[in-house]
Write a protein that holds these residues in place. Structure first.
Motif, short mmCIF file in Angstrom:
data_model
loop_
_atom_site.label_atom_id
_atom_site.label_comp_id
_atom_site.label_asym_id
_atom_site.label_seq_id
_atom_site.Cartn_x
_atom_site.Cartn_y
_atom_site.Cartn_z
N LYS A 1 86.68 -31.95 76.57
CA LYS A 1 87.62 -32.91 77.13
C LYS A 1 88.52 -33.43 76.01
CE LYS A 1 84.79 -34.42 81.03
NZ LYS A 1 84.19 -35.57 81.75
N GLU B 1 89.02 -29.91 80.25
CA GLU B 1 90.27 -30.42 80.80
C GLU B 1 91.01 -31.27 79.77
OE1 GLU B 1 89.54 -33.04 84.09
OE2 GLU B 1 87.87 -34.04 83.10
N ILE C 1 93.22 -34.65 79.58
CA ILE C 1 93.43 -35.89 80.33
C ILE C 1 94.54 -36.68 79.63
CG2 ILE C 1 92.37 -38.05 81.12
CD1 ILE C 1 89.63 -36.64 80.79
N HIS D 1 95.47 -31.64 83.49
CA HIS D 1 94.42 -31.43 84.49
C HIS D 1 94.13 -32.73 85.24
CE1 HIS D 1 93.38 -28.16 81.47
NE2 HIS D 1 93.57 -27.49 82.59
N ARG D 2 94.23 -33.85 84.47
CA ARG D 2 94.00 -35.15 85.10
C ARG D 2 94.83 -36.19 84.35
NH1 ARG D 2 88.85 -38.25 84.86
NH2 ARG D 2 88.00 -36.41 83.81
N SER D 3 95.36 -37.17 85.08
CA SER D 3 96.12 -38.26 84.47
C SER D 3 95.49 -39.59 84.89
CB SER D 3 97.59 -38.23 84.91
OG SER D 3 98.21 -37.02 84.47
N VAL D 4 95.40 -40.51 83.94
CA VAL D 4 94.76 -41.80 84.18
C VAL D 4 95.73 -42.90 83.78
CG1 VAL D 4 92.82 -43.31 83.58
CG2 VAL D 4 92.47 -40.83 83.72
N GLU E 1 83.75 -40.58 80.15
CA GLU E 1 84.17 -39.19 79.94
C GLU E 1 83.56 -38.54 78.70
OE1 GLU E 1 85.70 -37.60 82.17
OE2 GLU E 1 86.39 -39.24 83.45
#
Length: 354
Positions: A5, A33, A35, A50-53, A74
């Motif tokens: 990650k 991924e 992020i 892959h992912r947004s926060v 995470e």
């Protein structure tokens, strides 16, 4: 195999860097991924990884709490922040707390960051270490400046002492200094967006002698794991044109002339990962360091386009061994940036960032 990650902080418009880290994961066949953390969901990089926060702005008291919650949940392998002011905040202790949950947090020590974010302190620390850098004064010291410089044709650079992205930048002859300083003072950030709001305005603008020569962007790539600063590669390009504080066009060059300077800077600031350095090289080959950013800078893409691949090199190093050939690139290539567009969301989904 445990998922890898990677957290990229405040990627903003640097969609290419997000894409390169994602491509590096795919090329290595690693499960995992990328992020992205952002405080603006309409940012070009939000939704691209892959992912947004979503994160509160770094100046918000809730930022630290939510970052700690994310990292606790995470347990990322790598954190790559890209915003100068966010890095400054992280260096004040939060970065060390995040390291309890993340193997590699690419944030310098507080002392190193203080000397990098403060252009007056940087000039003083470089000079003390024997690294050539332009003479620097506070805007409040114009009388002292005029009394200590004899060359009537000298040119000066005026900019914000704690700025980023060439904020407050002016070029001035001696007769234009007062107006240049006034213009830079007028562009100081509002107190609620200023890392040093308690300093008087004239202490937040600096004046430097302008050194004649060609300007180069140089990246030092340092080991993530070595207990002492270990330079593993250098990338360099000569700047041809700037736009909004970033290099817009450049030509790749042989990095060999800059290795000694970058090594000395590494010994001084103890960096990990990539460090972005601006250097003026005069006609006689002398190198004057004018800026240092402990992050991926806006000039790295020029060497990436020429064949270097630092994201892949970093991911390989996380596994224990990285191929030095990944830091090689073709020289004498002229490379230019250009604009692109992408849909970042529908109206109902972007209200929080509007």
């Amino acid at each position: 195999m445990r998922d890898i990650k990677i957290v990229i902080g405040s990627a903003g418009r640097r969609t290419y860097l997000v894409g390169w880290f994602m491509a590096a994961l795919a090329e290595l066949g690693l499960p995992g991924e990328v992020i992205v953390t952002e405080n603006d969901v309409t940012s070009p990089s939000f939704g691209l990884a892959h992912r947004s926060v979503w994160m509160p702005p770094y100046a918000d008291p809730a930022y630290a709490e939510q970052m700690l919650e994310l990292f606790t949940a995470e347990r990322p392998d790598l954190f790559v922040p890209l915003n100068d002011f966010e890095i400054d905040l992280l260096s004040r202790g939060l970065g060390s707390r995040l390291e309890e949950y993340c193997d590699h947090v690419l944030v310098p020590s507080r002392q190193a960051q203080r000397n990098l974010s403060d252009k007056l302190a940087m000039s003083q620390s470089l000079a003390a270490a024997g690294v050539t850098t332009p003479r620097t004064w506070l805007a409040a010291e114009l009388d002292e400046l005029r009394g200590s410089v004899d060359d009537p044709v000298s040119e000066y650079v005026v900019k914000h002492r704690f700025g980023s992205g060439s904020s407050g930048l002016r070029f001035a002859t001696p007769s234009q200094l007062d107006s240049a300083v006034a213009g830079s003072l007028a562009e100081l950030p509002a107190p609620d967006n200023d890392p040093v709001p308690d300093l008087p305005p004239a202490a937040r603008v600096v004046v430097q002698q302008r050194v004649p020569g060609d300007e180069y962007g140089v990246d030092g790539v340092f080991s993530l794991t070595s207990p002492t600063p270990a330079l593993t590669g250098v990338l360099a390009r000569r700047k041809l044109r700037m736009r909004a504080g970033e290099t817009d066009k450049a030509v790749t060059v042989d990095p060999a002339p800059f290795v000694e300077t970058v090594t000395r800077l590494g010994d001084l600031i103890g960096p990990r990962g990539l460090v972005d350095i601006d250097i003026i090289r005069t006609a006689d080959g002398a190198q004057h360091v004018i800026d240092i950013n402990p992050r991926f800078g806006g000039g790295y893409p020029f060497c990436h386009a020429a064949g270097a691949n630092v994201p892949l090199y970093i991911l390989q190093s996380l596994r224990g061994a990285a191929d030095p050939a990944l830091l090689e690139y073709r020289t004498a290539l002229t490379v230019a940036k250009y604009q692109d567009v992408r849909v970042v969301g529908e109206l109902d989904n972007v209200e929080k960032g509007s």
